[in-house]
Scaffold this motif. Structure first.
Motif, PDB file in Angstrom:
ATOM      1  N   LEU A 208      90.002  16.521 -33.730  1.00  0.00           N
ATOM      2  CA  LEU A 208      91.460  16.498 -33.752  1.00  0.00           C
ATOM      3  C   LEU A 208      92.070  16.589 -32.349  1.00  0.00           C
ATOM      4  O   LEU A 208      93.246  16.898 -32.208  1.00  0.00           O
ATOM      5  CB  LEU A 208      92.018  17.600 -34.660  1.00  0.00           C
ATOM      6  N   GLN A 209      91.262  16.320 -31.322  1.00  0.00           N
ATOM      7  CA  GLN A 209      91.781  16.167 -29.969  1.00  0.00           C
ATOM      8  C   GLN A 209      91.522  14.737 -29.507  1.00  0.00           C
ATOM      9  O   GLN A 209      90.616  14.080 -29.988  1.00  0.00           O
ATOM     10  CB  GLN A 209      91.127  17.165 -29.011  1.00  0.00           C
ATOM     11  N   GLN A 210      92.320  14.274 -28.540  1.00  0.00           N
ATOM     12  CA  GLN A 210      92.227  12.891 -28.083  1.00  0.00           C
ATOM     13  C   GLN A 210      91.213  12.742 -26.954  1.00  0.00           C
ATOM     14  O   GLN A 210      91.135  13.592 -26.064  1.00  0.00           O
ATOM     15  CB  GLN A 210      93.593  12.379 -27.627  1.00  0.00           C
ATOM     16  N   TYR A 211      90.439  11.642 -27.015  1.00  0.00           N
ATOM     17  CA  TYR A 211      89.453  11.321 -25.986  1.00  0.00           C
ATOM     18  C   TYR A 211      89.610   9.849 -25.607  1.00  0.00           C
ATOM     19  O   TYR A 211      89.982   9.014 -26.441  1.00  0.00           O
ATOM     20  CB  TYR A 211      88.029  11.578 -26.489  1.00  0.00           C
ATOM     21  N   VAL A 212      89.280   9.540 -24.346  1.00  0.00           N
ATOM     22  CA  VAL A 212      89.396   8.175 -23.827  1.00  0.00           C
ATOM     23  C   VAL A 212      88.002   7.603 -23.595  1.00  0.00           C
ATOM     24  O   VAL A 212      87.130   8.275 -23.034  1.00  0.00           O
ATOM     25  CB  VAL A 212      90.198   8.142 -22.514  1.00  0.00           C
ATOM     26  N   TYR A 213      87.814   6.341 -24.030  1.00  0.00           N
ATOM     27  CA  TYR A 213      86.542   5.632 -23.848  1.00  0.00           C
ATOM     28  C   TYR A 213      86.830   4.286 -23.180  1.00  0.00           C
ATOM     29  O   TYR A 213      87.847   3.644 -23.466  1.00  0.00           O
ATOM     30  CB  TYR A 213      85.830   5.454 -25.186  1.00  0.00           C
ATOM     31  N   VAL A 214      85.897   3.869 -22.313  1.00  0.00           N
ATOM     32  CA  VAL A 214      86.150   2.695 -21.469  1.00  0.00           C
ATOM     33  C   VAL A 214      84.910   1.813 -21.409  1.00  0.00           C
ATOM     34  O   VAL A 214      83.777   2.319 -21.364  1.00  0.00           O
ATOM     35  CB  VAL A 214      86.527   3.127 -20.028  1.00  0.00           C
ATOM     36  N   VAL A 215      85.122   0.490 -21.416  1.00  0.00           N
ATOM     37  CA  VAL A 215      84.088  -0.476 -21.036  1.00  0.00           C
ATOM     38  C   VAL A 215      84.638  -1.293 -19.875  1.00  0.00           C
ATOM     39  O   VAL A 215      85.848  -1.348 -19.648  1.00  0.00           O
ATOM     40  CB  VAL A 215      83.690  -1.415 -22.203  1.00  0.00           C
ATOM     41  N   THR A 216      83.737  -1.909 -19.122  1.00  0.00           N
ATOM     42  CA  THR A 216      84.164  -2.719 -17.972  1.00  0.00           C
ATOM     43  C   THR A 216      85.026  -3.885 -18.438  1.00  0.00           C
ATOM     44  O   THR A 216      84.683  -4.581 -19.400  1.00  0.00           O
ATOM     45  CB  THR A 216      82.943  -3.248 -17.209  1.00  0.00           C
ATOM     46  N   GLN A 217      86.152  -4.104 -17.760  1.00  0.00           N
ATOM     47  CA  GLN A 217      87.052  -5.196 -18.124  1.00  0.00           C
ATOM     48  C   GLN A 217      86.612  -6.498 -17.477  1.00  0.00           C
ATOM     49  O   GLN A 217      86.367  -6.549 -16.269  1.00  0.00           O
ATOM     50  CB  GLN A 217      88.484  -4.878 -17.697  1.00  0.00           C
TER      51      GLN A 217
ATOM     52  N   VAL B 281      93.899   5.901 -31.608  1.00  0.00           N
ATOM     53  CA  VAL B 281      95.271   6.290 -31.263  1.00  0.00           C
ATOM     54  C   VAL B 281      95.977   5.153 -30.537  1.00  0.00           C
ATOM     55  O   VAL B 281      97.116   4.809 -30.851  1.00  0.00           O
ATOM     56  CB  VAL B 281      95.270   7.563 -30.392  1.00  0.00           C
ATOM     57  N   SER B 282      95.300   4.540 -29.547  1.00  0.00           N
ATOM     58  CA  SER B 282      95.898   3.433 -28.802  1.00  0.00           C
ATOM     59  C   SER B 282      94.797   2.666 -28.074  1.00  0.00           C
ATOM     60  O   SER B 282      93.688   3.161 -27.900  1.00  0.00           O
ATOM     61  CB  SER B 282      96.931   3.946 -27.790  1.00  0.00           C
ATOM     62  N   GLY B 283      95.128   1.432 -27.657  1.00  0.00           N
ATOM     63  CA  GLY B 283      94.202   0.645 -26.842  1.00  0.00           C
ATOM     64  C   GLY B 283      93.432  -0.431 -27.565  1.00  0.00           C
ATOM     65  O   GLY B 283      92.637  -1.133 -26.933  1.00  0.00           O
ATOM     66  N   GLN B 284      93.650  -0.610 -28.874  1.00  0.00           N
ATOM     67  CA  GLN B 284      92.932  -1.671 -29.596  1.00  0.00           C
ATOM     68  C   GLN B 284      93.240  -3.021 -28.944  1.00  0.00           C
ATOM     69  O   GLN B 284      94.390  -3.357 -28.691  1.00  0.00           O
ATOM     70  CB  GLN B 284      93.356  -1.684 -31.065  1.00  0.00           C
TER      71      GLN B 284
ATOM     72  N   ASN C  27      85.922  -0.414 -33.338  1.00  0.00           N
ATOM     73  CA  ASN C  27      85.792   0.140 -34.688  1.00  0.00           C
ATOM     74  C   ASN C  27      85.281   1.567 -34.562  1.00  0.00           C
ATOM     75  O   ASN C  27      84.435   1.856 -33.714  1.00  0.00           O
ATOM     76  CB  ASN C  27      84.822  -0.696 -35.525  1.00  0.00           C
ATOM     77  N   ILE C  28      85.797   2.451 -35.401  1.00  0.00           N
ATOM     78  CA  ILE C  28      85.431   3.861 -35.313  1.00  0.00           C
ATOM     79  C   ILE C  28      85.049   4.401 -36.678  1.00  0.00           C
ATOM     80  O   ILE C  28      85.632   4.025 -37.697  1.00  0.00           O
ATOM     81  CB  ILE C  28      86.592   4.679 -34.703  1.00  0.00           C
ATOM     82  N   THR C  29      84.033   5.253 -36.698  1.00  0.00           N
ATOM     83  CA  THR C  29      83.606   5.953 -37.905  1.00  0.00           C
ATOM     84  C   THR C  29      83.821   7.447 -37.706  1.00  0.00           C
ATOM     85  O   THR C  29      83.395   8.004 -36.690  1.00  0.00           O
ATOM     86  CB  THR C  29      82.122   5.688 -38.203  1.00  0.00           C
ATOM     87  N   ASN C  30      84.501   8.085 -38.653  1.00  0.00           N
ATOM     88  CA  ASN C  30      84.836   9.517 -38.578  1.00  0.00           C
ATOM     89  C   ASN C  30      85.823   9.814 -37.450  1.00  0.00           C
ATOM     90  O   ASN C  30      85.669  10.786 -36.703  1.00  0.00           O
ATOM     91  CB  ASN C  30      83.586  10.389 -38.428  1.00  0.00           C
ATOM     92  N   GLY C  31      86.811   8.964 -37.335  1.00  0.00           N
ATOM     93  CA  GLY C  31      87.861   9.178 -36.349  1.00  0.00           C
ATOM     94  C   GLY C  31      88.969   8.170 -36.542  1.00  0.00           C
ATOM     95  O   GLY C  31      88.938   7.356 -37.461  1.00  0.00           O
TER      96      GLY C  31
ATOM     97  N   SER D  45      92.109  -3.822 -25.916  1.00  0.00           N
ATOM     98  CA  SER D  45      91.888  -3.676 -24.480  1.00  0.00           C
ATOM     99  C   SER D  45      90.547  -2.999 -24.221  1.00  0.00           C
ATOM    100  O   SER D  45      89.833  -2.619 -25.156  1.00  0.00           O
ATOM    101  CB  SER D  45      93.020  -2.854 -23.850  1.00  0.00           C
ATOM    102  N   ASN D  46      90.212  -2.804 -22.953  1.00  0.00           N
ATOM    103  CA  ASN D  46      88.928  -2.196 -22.603  1.00  0.00           C
ATOM    104  C   ASN D  46      89.013  -0.674 -22.498  1.00  0.00           C
ATOM    105  O   ASN D  46      88.001  -0.011 -22.276  1.00  0.00           O
ATOM    106  CB  ASN D  46      88.410  -2.761 -21.285  1.00  0.00           C
ATOM    107  N   VAL D  47      90.213  -0.113 -22.664  1.00  0.00           N
ATOM    108  CA  VAL D  47      90.403   1.339 -22.607  1.00  0.00           C
ATOM    109  C   VAL D  47      90.969   1.805 -23.943  1.00  0.00           C
ATOM    110  O   VAL D  47      92.024   1.331 -24.377  1.00  0.00           O
ATOM    111  CB  VAL D  47      91.357   1.734 -21.463  1.00  0.00           C
ATOM    112  N   LEU D  48      90.269   2.732 -24.591  1.00  0.00           N
ATOM    113  CA  LEU D  48      90.640   3.157 -25.946  1.00  0.00           C
ATOM    114  C   LEU D  48      90.836   4.666 -25.993  1.00  0.00           C
ATOM    115  O   LEU D  48      90.040   5.419 -25.423  1.00  0.00           O
ATOM    116  CB  LEU D  48      89.544   2.764 -26.932  1.00  0.00           C
ATOM    117  N   THR D  49      91.885   5.097 -26.675  1.00  0.00           N
ATOM    118  CA  THR D  49      92.108   6.517 -26.939  1.00  0.00           C
ATOM    119  C   THR D  49      91.870   6.771 -28.422  1.00  0.00           C
ATOM    120  O   THR D  49      92.427   6.065 -29.268  1.00  0.00           O
ATOM    121  CB  THR D  49      93.533   6.937 -26.559  1.00  0.00           C
TER     122      THR D  49
END
Length: 216
Positions: free
Chosen positions: A66-75, A91-94, A84-88, A96-100
């Motif tokens: 229930l806290q926000q985390y940021v994940y990144v791949v090279t653009q 929040v934003s970034g669909q 796509n997320i399982t068990n989460g 793009s290469n940066v996802l919250t």
């Protein structure tokens, strides 16, 4: 091909077929045994390289639900990213290469991404583990499922016993309260705005406080 003796390709090769390894304009001149020549039309070929998606960078262990985390791949220029997320919940970034994301109250989860350049795709995924665990001191431990929820969710306990349920918003306002005696209690939060809520369970011998995330 029948009756043809020679093939003269525009890239300088002389076989009956060629492998194209780079973009360009290609045609072939055919010469038969009588020396007659016929030339094909010019064909423009564009090669689109296979995208190679990088590893996903971000927190993988000790994740707090229930806290926000940021994940990144090279653009890569011209690429789009489908997550796509399982068990989460995203929040934003669909796209793009940066996802919250916000992980739910589960012990693990999976995050995957497909990179596309409009012609070819590549994918990768990442497994995470959270700090969530049912309290060992709880007499009748309860969990919320699904969490996050778009509306309907359940309070699931080990066994049925009378419990007073309170739903509290982020400002501390009590939205509803009732008493049930059931192992599973189904509730509807679709009328409430997206946000984080507290579900307080008052048992005879203990009180449990759970966090509920509502999304729309």
């Amino acid at each position: 091909q029948g009756g043809m003796n020679d093939y003269f390709w525009s890239n300088g090769t002389y076989s009956s077929s060629i492998d194209i390894t780079q973009s360009g304009n290609y045609n072939v001149a055919l010469v038969n045994s009588f020396g007659c020549i016929d030339t094909s039309n010019i064909y423009t070929t564009i090669l689109h390289p296979l995208p190679i998606v990088s590893s996903i960078i971000g927190t993988t262990s000790g994740v707090t639900p229930l806290q926000q985390y940021v994940y990144v791949v090279t653009q890569n220029t011209g690429s789009t990213y489908s997550w796509n997320i399982t068990n989460g919940v995203i929040v934003s970034g669909q796209g793009s290469n940066v996802l919250t994301v916000m992980w739910s109250q589960a012990s693990n989860g999976i995050l995957s991404v497909i990179e596309s350049n409009g012609y070819c795709e590549d994918s990768t995924e990442l497994a995470i583990s959270t700090t969530f665990s049912v309290s060992e001191t709880a007499i009748n431990p309860a969990i919320l499922f699904p969490n996050p929820t778009k509306g309907m969710f359940k309070i699931v306990m080990n066994y049925a016993e009378p419990v007073k349920v309170h739903l509290i918003d982020s400002r501390g306002k009590e939205l509803s309260t009732f008493i049930k005696n059931s192992k599973e209690i189904e509730l509807d939060a679709s009328e409430y705005p997206a946000g984080v809520y507290q579900v307080i369970l008052e048992f005879e011998n203990e009180v449990q406080v759970l966090r509920l995330v509502v999304i729309h």
